[in-house]
Motif scaffolding. Structure first.
Motif, mmCIF file in Angstrom:
data_model
loop_
_atom_site.group_PDB
_atom_site.id
_atom_site.type_symbol
_atom_site.label_atom_id
_atom_site.label_comp_id
_atom_site.label_asym_id
_atom_site.label_seq_id
_atom_site.Cartn_x
_atom_site.Cartn_y
_atom_site.Cartn_z
ATOM 1 N N ARG A 407 0.828 -1.143 -0.002
ATOM 2 C CA ARG A 407 0.042 0.184 -0.124
ATOM 3 C C ARG A 407 0.936 1.262 -0.014
ATOM 4 N N LYS A 409 0.272 5.798 -0.492
ATOM 5 C CA LYS A 409 -0.770 7.062 -0.922
ATOM 6 C C LYS A 409 0.054 7.881 -1.655
ATOM 7 N N SER A 414 -5.298 6.559 -2.321
ATOM 8 C CA SER A 414 -4.957 5.367 -1.880
ATOM 9 C C SER A 414 -4.646 4.197 -2.778
ATOM 10 N N PHE A 415 -3.397 3.270 -2.984
ATOM 11 C CA PHE A 415 -3.209 2.562 -3.976
ATOM 12 C C PHE A 415 -2.916 1.320 -2.944
ATOM 13 N N LYS A 417 -1.804 -3.170 -3.765
ATOM 14 C CA LYS A 417 -1.430 -4.258 -4.744
ATOM 15 C C LYS A 417 -1.709 -5.606 -3.861
ATOM 16 N N VAL A 447 0.840 3.187 -13.213
ATOM 17 C CA VAL A 447 0.027 2.172 -12.757
ATOM 18 C C VAL A 447 -1.186 1.926 -13.406
ATOM 19 N N GLY A 449 -4.665 -0.065 -13.054
ATOM 20 C CA GLY A 449 -5.630 -0.467 -11.955
ATOM 21 C C GLY A 449 -7.002 -0.402 -12.168
ATOM 22 N N VAL A 464 -7.434 2.743 -5.571
ATOM 23 C CA VAL A 464 -6.870 2.067 -6.927
ATOM 24 C C VAL A 464 -6.230 0.640 -6.437
ATOM 25 N N LYS A 465 -6.928 -0.490 -7.222
ATOM 26 C CA LYS A 465 -6.124 -1.823 -6.960
ATOM 27 C C LYS A 465 -5.330 -1.860 -8.086
ATOM 28 N N ILE A 466 -3.933 -2.125 -7.771
ATOM 29 C CA ILE A 466 -3.033 -2.254 -8.814
ATOM 30 C C ILE A 466 -3.122 -3.635 -9.360
ATOM 31 N N TYR A 469 2.137 -2.387 -13.029
ATOM 32 C CA TYR A 469 2.977 -1.107 -12.905
ATOM 33 C C TYR A 469 4.325 -1.303 -13.221
#
Length: 530
Positions: A407, A409, A414-415, A417, A447, A449, A464-466, A469
């Motif tokens: 994770r 930010k 917020s990102f 994986k 990224v 996502g 955002v679900k990666i 990347y």
């Protein structure tokens, strides 16, 4: 009623008239393989049945799976003999699950209707499915959707059929049928110092939901082990230099029911079609083929047939059969039809935007439509460019203490994986192989996502679900840090040479005075969770 999947067959010893499975036949003629074609013959019950499916060109919807065909027959039967169709309400959720699990085209209206209709609470009659959904509720924060049933529930059931023992398979079928039995379950102690828990009484459905999860864990462990062994073969044989990844895994995969799963994972890793082969007889191979979802070869079945490989199943997933001595020619033909150098890794996206233009509201707007996505209506993907973050701000977390989530930010976005391998964190943070401690490099990332929600204390938070990347050192930011450390006035660094990318250093003095600030619940949650 048959669907389009492969079915089991038996072999007959024409000398004795005995019917047997293929393994026994192989053991008999191993001493003299040349007798195989004259002594043994293979037969299958499909030779004595009438195939019924929705792909005959007469019925308008081609996305009805085997369970759907049975449902259509039952509906027609009720109509013909004036039987109230209310009796079919009890199986609607199973038809829905079958349509979803079989990957049917959710764009076709009738197939989509069956999928969505069976997801309605009105049709929740099967106690086994209910127990399984309750047990996996944390993985299904939005309840029953096409995506959650396809990616959470279906794999557990499929895992039992493919990797469970005979008793586990039979008992799961009994649980689905609604048979009643009281199971005595003996819980394990959490630690050796705890007292032995009292035995508990549960239904067959509860017990088989628990068993499903256990079997899937066993299967996942086996698949990881097989993956490592197959990748050693790929490295040794340099099979990944060919258009199609042909791998003889006879010596490493001892369960044919996981061959397809391993092939799927290899296709995703090597970005190309995969054919995993296992010795079917001394002169023949059997196995599984899987295509990479974004491969330019759109129909792997037809492509392999051009190369002399027999394929049965779907366009891009099925079973394969071939003589062992024909495999080199098939590899050569595949390379001629589609040269390896033409293979390209392409990740199609629905939209591209720089991080500076991304707002939480955009993520929420897409995430609010979670019930729409699934099967052939995938969740939209987005390319987020120009993400600047320091490696020290990237953290690891995960369920039950397993640090498999990465994770960070950036720009208040917020990102995450999820379910990362052990070395993924070091790759993303560009940690040097030599040295200790956390990488503190300034990074520049792009990224691809999906926009989703994560639930925390019954509240939705956009993330955002990666999926993919790329990362490199942010040389401009590194230079800015060096200048700042040298005592220069770097209160603001204006636009960089890259379009739409900015670097801002907020501290105007060498030592910034810390101030107390009040934060609201959302900010506290973000700090805690990330």
């Amino acid at each position: 009623v048959l669907d389009h999947h492969l079915v089991s067959s038996e072999t007959q010893d024409t000398w004795t008239g005995e019917w047997m499975d293929r393994e026994k036949a192989i053991s008999i003629y191993k001493e003299n393989p040349t007798e195989y074609k004259t002594r043994f013959k293979t037969d299958c019950y499909t030779n004595y049945c009438l195939p019924v499916n929705s792909t005959d060109g007469e019925y308008p919807c081609t996305a009805i799976c085997g369970a759907g065909v049975v449902m259509k027959f039952a509906e027609a039967y009720c109509e013909k003999y004036n039987i109230d169709t209310e009796i079919l309400d009890n199986i609607m959720e199973l038809v829905s699950l079958a349509e979803i699990a079989d990957g049917m085209d959710s764009v076709q209206s009738e197939a989509r209707w069956y999928m969505l209709e069976g997801l309605k609470e009105f049709y929740w009659h099967n106690d086994f499915i209910k127990e399984l959904c309750d047990r996996l509720a944390d993985e299904m924060p939005y309840g029953r959707t096409i995506s959650s049933m396809g990616w959470t529930i279906a794999p557990k059931i499929n895992g039992v059929f493919r990797y469970g023992t005979e008793d586990e398979i039979i008992n799961m079928c009994r649980a689905i049928r609604g048979e009643q039995e009281t199971i005595i379950y003996k819980p394990r102690r959490k630690s050796k110092n705890d007292p032995v828990p009292e035995p508990e009484e549960h239904t067959l459905q509860w017990d088989m939901a628990r068993t499903c999860c256990n079997v899937k864990s066993r299967q996942d462990t086996a698949v990881r082990s097989f993956m490592e062994k197959v990748e050693e073969i790929i490295k040794k044989t340099e099979a990944n230099k060919n258009t199609i990844l042909f791998v003889d895994c006879s010596s490493v995969i001892d369960k044919k029911t996981v061959t397809g799963l391993v092939a799927n994972k290899l296709a995703s890793k090597y970005y190309r079609p995969v054919v995993l082969l296992r010795a079917f007889s001394p002169t023949e191979f059997g196995g599984s083929c899987r295509n990479y979802s974004q491969c330019e070869i759109k129909n792997l079945r037809d492509f392999l047939r051009q190369c002399g490989i027999t394929v049965k199943g779907h366009d891009n997933a099925g079973g394969v059969f071939a003589d062992k001595d024909k495999i080199p020619d098939a590899i050569k033909k595949a390379n001629e039809l589609f040269p390896p150098e033409k293979l390209a890794v392409v990740h199609p996206v629905d939209w591209e935007l720089p991080l500076s233009d991304l707002k939480k509201e955009y993520i929420s707007e897409v995430a609010d439509n979670y019930a729409i996505w699934g099967n052939s209506v995938p969740s939209p993907t987005f390319a987020i460019t120009g993400i600047r973050v320091n490696a020290s701000q990237i953290t690891r977390s995960g369920p039950n203490g397993a640090k498999t989530f990465i994770r960070f930010k950036a720009n208040n976005i917020s990102f995450v994986k999820k379910y990362c391998a052990s070395g993924e964190f070091d790759t993303m943070t560009m940690k040097d192989r030599v040295g200790f401690g956390v990488s503190k490099k300034n990074l520049l990332m792009n990224v691809i996502g999906e926009f989703q929600y994560e639930k925390y204390e019954d509240k939705n938070y956009p993330v955002v679900k990666i999926l993919y990347y790329d990362v490199e050192e942010d040389l401009e930011a590194n230079e800015a840090d060096k200048q700042k450390m040298a005592g220069g006035d770097w209160s603001e660094i204006e636009e960089s040479t890259s379009k739409n990318k900015k670097v801002v250093a907020k501290n105007a003095t060498p030592v910034a005075q810390k101030e107390e600030k009040k934060i609201d619940a959302d900010e506290y949650r973000d700090d805690f969770y990330f």
